[in-house]
Design a protein around this motif. Sequence first.
Motif: not given
Length: 525
Positions: A410, A421, A439, A471, A494, A521
């Motif tokens: 992350w 990714i 993606r 992601s 994610q 995000r």
Amino acid sequence: MTTTLPIRRALLSVSDKSGIVELATALAANGVDLISTGGTAKTLRDAGLPVRDISDVTGFPEMMDGRVKTLHPKVHGGLLAVRDDAAHAASMEEHGIGAIDLVVVNLYPFQQTVAKGAGRDEVVENIDIGGPSMVRSAAKNHAYVAIVTDPADYPLVISGETTLADRKRLAAKAFALTAEYDAAIASWFAFADQGLTFPDTLPFVLKRAGPELRYGENPHQHAAFYAAAGTQARGIGQARQVQGKALSYNNYNDADAALELVSEFRDGDPACVIVKHANPCGVATGATLTEAYRAAFACDTVSAFGGIIAVNRPLDRATAEAITGIFTEVVVAPDADEEAIALFAAKKNLRLLLTGELPDPARAGLTAKTIAGGWLVQSRDAGRIGLSDLKVVTQRQPTEQELADCLFAWTVAKHVKSNAIVYAKDGATAGVGAGQMNRLESARIAAWKAKDAADKAGWDAPRTIGSAVASDAFFPFADGLLAAVEAGATAVIQPGGSIRDADVIAAADEAGLAMIFTGMRHFRH
């Protein structure tokens, strides 16, 4: 108009008194009439120099704690008068205004006062009014008046005469100074005093640091590096370059990307980041810097060639030896020992940058980029997550190792161009998919790169087997997640938030994955 003019009368009023006595001594020796104010006048008298107080010129005493001393027609008339204009000359004669040929001024230390954390009253008191007014008057009338705002320029006027070319250059420098000064004041009022994030006018001044670069992103483009005036920040632009060719535009951009990412690990285990074209192609932590470098390099040995390397610890000889095994453009580190520096010296084209303390990845601030017709400005992506922010949404909980790899992946994904990714295993990237239009393709590319790395290294299987995958934004469909499953990932991290989250969670459950939602995000464009 004569381009070279004698200096007959000079007004000296400086807060930074370095070199002022030497300049005034030379001017006096050339018969220049010296006028001064307050502390500057005292400094010159203490040096035995003949000097007249500004009050002798204006007929008014300095008053209001020095706030009012030079704001007078006999000062500004002497600065602004067009010498060969008959009407101006008549006005000077009528009102007893003498011409002033040279002004030497530097301003109250406003930026320094703010930087030391002074209280509001002291900050406001250090807003110079008379100084900038004289600077602007003299600079406007540079056809006849020289304005010196920097002690480094004293040699230009020490002879007692000035050329038009020098007066033009000094005027340009003077207006740049007042622009910077006013921007600093406006910034303080907007951000520190008013607490605004996006004021109606965003005042900032950039100062070129060093000569123009050889070219921009491409040879047909021109480029230069500018630093924010008065900034206390530390980064690539402030790093000490120990050796190597001058940095190119792309070197600056890539080295900044590497430094920003490696700074995420500044308080953790030894870490190494390898960047190519502003994207990380390998990131790893290890028991030593050498181990971290080798693990990062193994992720993508092809892209690492000609890349940018950043580490979070001072460089030692062993790591330097490993790095010099292939061609590298730039190496960034907080510091380096003498043996590492000596080893790098044999690679004359390699740039070694030492930054000192790494930047705080959670620091506040604004970022900006140009678009046609304007600028987009936003707060830095300083968003961070902790264990309490994570939400496991699958039936299976992640293992301790999967959780660690998820958090590592992350962190890296935050610095990969979207769509991003990142597969990671045991504290190292296994594959990175960057900048794709969907993606699914990013997931497939990252998996393919991991397989390619395994084939080149002669491993039995790619390191995506048993990996965690991150992601930067939610999976809009289950297909990207299924590509990660096919690559061998066993855990996913994610943001979540898709209208099809339920479908994605169901696919993860069916595949036996552990999946974590962060609620945050990290798009990066």
